[in-house]
Design a protein around this motif. Sequence first.
Motif, PDB file in Angstrom:
ATOM      1  N   MET A 128      37.265  34.696  39.081  1.00  0.00           N
ATOM      2  CA  MET A 128      37.127  33.331  38.063  1.00  0.00           C
ATOM      3  C   MET A 128      37.961  32.979  37.319  1.00  0.00           C
ATOM      4  SD  MET A 128      34.127  33.095  35.430  1.00  0.00           S
ATOM      5  CE  MET A 128      35.069  33.998  34.248  1.00  0.00           C
ATOM      6  N   ARG A 129      38.306  31.651  37.362  1.00  0.00           N
ATOM      7  CA  ARG A 129      39.479  31.238  36.409  1.00  0.00           C
ATOM      8  C   ARG A 129      38.849  30.622  35.064  1.00  0.00           C
ATOM      9  NH1 ARG A 129      41.239  26.834  40.818  1.00  0.00           N
ATOM     10  NH2 ARG A 129      43.020  27.494  41.277  1.00  0.00           N
ATOM     11  N   THR A 144      36.351  27.611  34.893  1.00  0.00           N
ATOM     12  CA  THR A 144      35.315  27.834  35.195  1.00  0.00           C
ATOM     13  C   THR A 144      34.358  28.720  33.838  1.00  0.00           C
ATOM     14  OG1 THR A 144      35.545  28.287  37.427  1.00  0.00           O
ATOM     15  CG2 THR A 144      33.371  29.021  36.935  1.00  0.00           C
ATOM     16  N   LYS A 200      47.488  33.899  40.046  1.00  0.00           N
ATOM     17  CA  LYS A 200      47.852  33.191  41.253  1.00  0.00           C
ATOM     18  C   LYS A 200      48.399  32.057  40.698  1.00  0.00           C
ATOM     19  CE  LYS A 200      43.807  35.209  43.610  1.00  0.00           C
ATOM     20  NZ  LYS A 200      42.390  34.993  44.020  1.00  0.00           N
ATOM     21  N   HIS A 214      42.826  34.871  36.642  1.00  0.00           N
ATOM     22  CA  HIS A 214      41.602  34.991  37.280  1.00  0.00           C
ATOM     23  C   HIS A 214      40.956  36.412  36.717  1.00  0.00           C
ATOM     24  CE1 HIS A 214      41.815  32.341  40.673  1.00  0.00           C
ATOM     25  NE2 HIS A 214      43.127  32.271  40.138  1.00  0.00           N
ATOM     26  N   LYS A 268      35.232  41.440  42.226  1.00  0.00           N
ATOM     27  CA  LYS A 268      35.839  40.644  43.336  1.00  0.00           C
ATOM     28  C   LYS A 268      35.789  39.207  42.627  1.00  0.00           C
ATOM     29  CE  LYS A 268      34.554  43.447  47.328  1.00  0.00           C
ATOM     30  NZ  LYS A 268      33.757  43.238  48.448  1.00  0.00           N
ATOM     31  N   ILE A 275      33.800  37.515  41.279  1.00  0.00           N
ATOM     32  CA  ILE A 275      32.409  36.670  41.181  1.00  0.00           C
ATOM     33  C   ILE A 275      31.485  37.347  40.101  1.00  0.00           C
ATOM     34  CG2 ILE A 275      30.694  35.945  42.665  1.00  0.00           C
ATOM     35  CD1 ILE A 275      32.612  36.784  45.183  1.00  0.00           C
ATOM     36  N   PRO A 276      31.262  36.226  39.182  1.00  0.00           N
ATOM     37  CA  PRO A 276      30.200  36.620  38.092  1.00  0.00           C
ATOM     38  C   PRO A 276      28.837  36.571  38.853  1.00  0.00           C
ATOM     39  CG  PRO A 276      31.530  34.640  37.557  1.00  0.00           C
ATOM     40  CD  PRO A 276      31.684  34.823  38.657  1.00  0.00           C
ATOM     41  N   ASN A 277      28.009  37.618  38.463  1.00  0.00           N
ATOM     42  CA  ASN A 277      26.704  37.684  38.884  1.00  0.00           C
ATOM     43  C   ASN A 277      25.665  37.145  37.777  1.00  0.00           C
ATOM     44  OD1 ASN A 277      24.097  37.990  39.710  1.00  0.00           O
ATOM     45  ND2 ASN A 277      24.509  40.111  40.691  1.00  0.00           N
ATOM     46  N   MET A 278      25.257  35.994  37.885  1.00  0.00           N
ATOM     47  CA  MET A 278      24.399  35.336  36.840  1.00  0.00           C
ATOM     48  C   MET A 278      22.945  35.190  37.123  1.00  0.00           C
ATOM     49  SD  MET A 278      26.859  34.475  34.550  1.00  0.00           S
ATOM     50  CE  MET A 278      26.098  33.482  33.500  1.00  0.00           C
ATOM     51  N   LEU A 279      22.734  36.383  38.151  1.00  0.00           N
ATOM     52  CA  LEU A 279      21.267  36.207  38.469  1.00  0.00           C
ATOM     53  C   LEU A 279      20.425  36.964  37.416  1.00  0.00           C
ATOM     54  CD1 LEU A 279      21.271  37.471  42.174  1.00  0.00           C
ATOM     55  CD2 LEU A 279      20.852  35.118  41.323  1.00  0.00           C
TER      56      LEU A 279
END
Lengths: 221, 122
Positions: B1-2, B5, B32, B91, B110, B112-116
């Motif tokens: 995640m940048r 975001t 990157k 990132h 990896k 990816i944030p998990n916002m569930l």
Amino acid sequence: MKLKQLEGLLGSLQQFETPKIELEQYPTGPHIASRLLYTIPSFSIIQAENSFGDVSDKVVADFGCGCGTLGLAAGLLGAEHVIGFDIDAESIEIASLNADELELDMDFIQCDIRNLRLSDRAIDTVVMNPPFGTRKKGADMDFLSMALKVASGAVYSLHKTTTRDHIKRTALREYNASSAEVLSELRFDVPQLYKFHKKKEVDVAVDLWRFVPNNNRPKHL
Amino acid sequence: MRLLTHNMLSSNIKGVTNGFPLRIEVEKVVEKEVDLNMDFLRNMFAKIEWKALVEASRTMGYSELPDDAESSMLDSDEFLRKFHHALLELHLEEGALVCPETGRKFPVNKGIPNMLLHEDEV
């Protein structure tokens, strides 16, 4: 970029191996649904870019990104920053591999679109192929409502043609869209993937919509 | 995640009113390289919450951004390069995003944030 070129690039991407019925995920086989999976996304993104300049140099969000096709198409057409949102971890994993395959940087967030909280108008363009709400009623409207909240430029979305009047009315009256326009009516066959499909193939007509959010509302987080 | 975001994302727990910015816990940062797009940066500058970007980039180990910034600074190539780097090249690969109000952690794996949310948070 030409439609055929973009379709060709997207055609190499991985799709769902075991589609989840409750999320209305549609997979592909070599011969089926390629219209839904490649032609329609390619066509949508090319229209967004060539007719309206809503893609290149923009911040683009793909709501319910699944394997990432729409968002990646936007990336291929020069979007500066693309974020894919999906509730399903496996989808995001595939989408992320697909991004690597195309050498595109795409961010992903795992979340339920209905309780997403993004700054108002942080996104220039939202692109989405929302669940049509055949399994979960109103799912596509939840997506649309959120998209019109976070987008500052435009929202591109696919909805069943049978719901056209309802969508137009709701977008303009309740979701604060300043315009809602059907760009094209598209047809595709949904192959028999699930047991609840009685016919072998169902011919579905969908509309490609372009909504413009009303930017005169007060800004708050 | 940048961090671009991160700069638009708030804690989405029901009842939380000050969910922005999410605090960052870093386990791993990846850099990157991407091409610098001057027009894009100019546009983004007006939309960005600057303080949140400065704080986030410092947490990620990059402390070149000035505390305050104004649009006239966009004429400086050096400023643009730093802004570009913080916004688009850093990132968060592993770690967590933390709700500033409740302390609830959203894991990042990896990249990816998990916002569930849990049932009682919706």
